[in-house]
Design an enzyme around this catalytic site. Structure first.
Site, short mmCIF file in Angstrom:
data_model
loop_
_atom_site.label_atom_id
_atom_site.label_comp_id
_atom_site.label_asym_id
_atom_site.label_seq_id
_atom_site.Cartn_x
_atom_site.Cartn_y
_atom_site.Cartn_z
N ASP A 1 0.99 -0.60 -2.65
CA ASP A 1 0.48 -0.36 -1.31
C ASP A 1 -0.64 0.67 -1.46
OD1 ASP A 1 0.26 -0.23 1.50
OD2 ASP A 1 1.62 1.48 1.56
N LYS B 1 2.95 -6.75 7.34
CA LYS B 1 4.25 -6.19 7.01
C LYS B 1 5.02 -5.89 8.30
CE LYS B 1 2.08 -3.96 3.00
NZ LYS B 1 1.74 -2.67 2.35
N ASP C 1 -2.27 2.84 1.64
CA ASP C 1 -2.10 3.99 2.54
C ASP C 1 -0.70 4.57 2.41
OD1 ASP C 1 -4.69 3.93 4.09
OD2 ASP C 1 -3.99 1.89 4.43
N SER D 1 -2.26 -4.35 0.88
CA SER D 1 -2.47 -3.30 1.88
C SER D 1 -2.68 -3.84 3.28
CB SER D 1 -3.70 -2.47 1.48
OG SER D 1 -4.04 -1.53 2.48
N ASP E 1 5.81 3.09 0.56
CA ASP E 1 6.16 4.37 1.17
C ASP E 1 6.80 4.25 2.54
OD1 ASP E 1 3.50 3.55 2.21
OD2 ASP E 1 3.69 5.41 3.34
#
Length: 226
Positions: free
Chosen positions: A15, A147, A17, A114, A172
């Site tokens: 990922d 996502k 960010d 991403s 994250d």
């Protein structure tokens, strides 16, 4: 597949960010500023609601839920352009980001999966000097669903020509962890301290780290994809 049924790791997918960039707060700030400048109505829950959404999804959310009186396509492009401008001034790479990418690139093909817009992803990997480290990059605006749906991770595996079940994902957020897990990947979670993932999503991860500096090839090797 080796004896004992253990599948060898074929690729690692990052990922962007919150994993390589300390950027979630930047996106929230820019979206809030744009909403208020355009005459919309920001609500604090919006930052959580939009986590993991593709640009198509969050721009539609801003238009429909935050009442931004601007077409979603323009919302997406203008917000992304403002974020990119801030990155040109200062790229907020997290400590250990470059080292982690470069060390894992010596072992496996790497990709980015991403929720950022395509132009932002390209700017980040170029400005960070990591373009050669990634064999593929995918924006969730290039797939049907953002996502927590698995689409962006499945597309990253497809572009790498590897089985998704042989991949390890680095995430994250709750939606990111769920996305990679739904794609059949082993997940290394490095929780975002500003937007911590929910406990039930953390339980889907094969490993949970405190810092990006803890992400090593040795750690990845002992995970069991698929």
């Amino acid at each position: 597949m080796p004896a004992g049924g253990r599948q060898e790791i074929a690729a690692v997918i990052f990922d962007l960010d919150g994993v390589l960039l300390d950027s979630e707060a930047t996106w929230v700030q820019v979206k809030k500023e744009f909403t208020e400048e355009a005459g919309g109505h920001w609500k604090e829950r919006a930052q959580w609601d939009m986590l993991g959404m593709s640009s198509i999804e969050w721009s539609r959310y801003m238009h429909d839920q935050l009442r931004v009186p601007v077409p979603p396509e323009r919302i997406s492009s203008e917000v992304a352009d403002r974020v990119a401008e801030r990155y040109r001034e200062r790229l907020p790479l997290l400590p250990g980001a470059m080292e982690a990418v470069r060390s894992l690139a010596l072992e496996w093909p790497l990709a980015v999966a991403s929720s950022s817009n395509r132009n932002v992803i390209d700017l980040v990997v170029e400005k960070a000097g990591l373009a050669e480290a990634f064999a593929a990059t995918v924006s969730s605006e290039e797939v049907e669903r953002g996502k927590p749906a698995p689409d962006v991770y499945l597309e990253a595996a497809r572009r790498l020509s590897v089985d998704p079940a042989a991949c390890v994902a680095i995430e994250d957020s709750s939606n990111g962890i769920r996305s990679a897990h739904a794609a059949g990947m082993a997940v290394v979670a490095i929780p975002n301290r500003d937007f911590p993932p929910e406990q039930d999503s953390l339980e889907l991860a094969s490993a949970v780290l405190d810092l990006l500096a803890e992400l090593t090839a040795d750690l990845v090797r002992v995970l069991r994809p698929g």
